[in-house]
Design an enzyme around this catalytic site. Structure first.
Site: not given
Ligand SMILES: *Cc1c(COP(=O)(O)O)cnc(C)c1O
Length: 375
Positions: A37, A135, A164, A219, A265, A311, A313
């Site tokens: 992602k 969430r 999650h 994941r 700056y 800055c 850049d």
């Molecule tokens: C981003 C995300 C992950 C990955 O998390 P990491 O800590 O980068 O491994 C896994 N599951 C879901 C739902 C996420 O949004």
């Protein structure tokens, strides 16, 4: 035109592949699903996903439907799961492109089914179970039973169920245990059985590789890109990850200025003696933010503090008389046998590697290396 701005993000694809192998090998029951992602955490999802695909990876996830469509241009027969909530109006395109969607609620599934009426083909869904992150997803048993009923609909394929962890990188596992128990209890309510059951992120993947559970995907995000989700996970010493991304540049200007001279700056820095100041063409428009002022970059092997404000850049560092125009600058990563961990750079700014990577602007060219050769 010669594009000679020396600021670039170097991506070591060999390291990335080795990280994937190590994470995937942690468990023989679970397959590593690559989280790509947000443009692979800023490192470039087209190149990275194509490489993983060519090396046999067949499970991917992204945050948005647009990101999923982009992946379709480079990878073929694979699971591509959209983790966020997709507008049900896109169900048609999901079916056409064989993209799996997250079902966050009963209402969402009802809307999706309405869209399916006029379509041939099947929609693959992963039902999101709310276990403690709060969430998206559903935690009510009644709603889960209703979703289960809707899964009778022949054009919906119950491909997965997932949740999650919100504190898997934390100091202890108490909250994970609470979430795992919620997950197992709620998953057991379904009469339909999904192909995939998954709850682990990078932290969970590392911690629970030998846990006795019924999950078959993990994941993996940040660890694929060579970072531990936190010190707690690094301390477990379960695997050696290799840094993947290095942010580098070169000195474009050096001068010697007398004691009492102001730099940058806001005149926030004044030399306390005669000093050498080197200028580096990287700034907050590249993602090197003002809060990095005071951090020490590596310039030709020397530790050089960022002095004065960063800055848009460019930025200035204090250096020795040895530094000259064209010398290599390392912000984080590994380059020419120099090393600064991205965690050190992130800690200094009270943030995490995830945010550092994602904030590197598109202006910074990504340079990919495979077998030590630039792609
Ligand atoms: C981003 C995300 C992950 C990955 O998390 P990491 O800590 O980068 O491994 C896994 N599951 C879901 C739902 C996420 O949004």
């Amino acid at each position: 035109m010669i594009n000679d701005r020396p600021t670039r993000l170097i991506v070591n694809l060999d390291a990335l592949l080795r990280n994937y192998e190590k994470l995937n090998n942690l468990s023989d029951k679970k397959v590593g699903l690559a989280i790509v992602k947000a443009n692979s955490y800023g490192l470039g999802s087209k190149v990275i996903s194509k490489l993983l695909y060519e090396n046999g990876v067949r499970h991917f996830a992204v945050a948005t439907f647009e990101e999923a469509l982009e992946l379709k241009e480079v990878i073929k027969e694979s699971l591509i799961l959209v983790l966020g909530v997709t507008n049900p109006k896109n169900v048609k395109y999901a079916v056409e492109n064989n993209i799996s969607l997250t079902c966050p609620s009963k209402e969402w599934l009802e809307e999706a089914i309405k869209e399916l009426d006029s379509i041939t083909g099947k929609l693959k869904v992963h039902v999101k179970i709310e276990t403690g992150m709060n969430r998206i997803g559903t935690f009510e048993e009644k709603e889960i039973l209703e979703i289960d009923e809707l899964l009778d609909y022949p054009k919906v394929e119950f491909e997965g169920v997932f949740s999650h962890y919100s504190n898997a990188d934390g100091e202890n596992n108490d909250y994970d245990d609470y979430q795992t128990a919620n997950f197992n209890r709620l998953v057991a309510l379904f009469k339909h059985k999904p192909r995939y059951v998954h709850i682990e992120n990078s932290a969970g993947t590392v911690k629970y590789n030998d846990r006795d559970d019924n999950y078959n995907l993990s994941r993996i995000g940040i660890s694929l890109y060579g970072c531990y989700p936190s010190k707690n996970i690094e301390k477990l010493n379960k695997l050696e990850l290799e840094p993947v991304a290095s942010l580098v540049s070169k000195v474009t200007h050096v001068k010697r200025i007398p004691k009492g001279t102001k730099v940058g700056y806001g005149i926030s820095y004044e030399t306390s003696e005669d000093e050498y100041i080197a200028t580096v063409p990287i700034g907050y428009a590249d993602g090197l933010l003002r809060r990095a002022q005071g951090f020490k970059l590596n310039v030709a092997g020397e530790e050089c503090e960022i002095v004065g404000r960063v800055c848009m850049d460019q930025l200035m560092v204090r250096c020795s008389e040895k530094i000259k125009v064209g010398d290599d600058v390392l912000v984080f990563g590994e380059y020419n046998n120099q090393k600064i961990s991205v965690d050190e750079f992130a800690d200094y700014q009270k943030t995490i590697s995830y945010e550092i990577f994602c904030c590197i602007n598109q202006r910074v060219p990504r340079k990919y290396y495979l077998n030590n050769t630039e792609l």
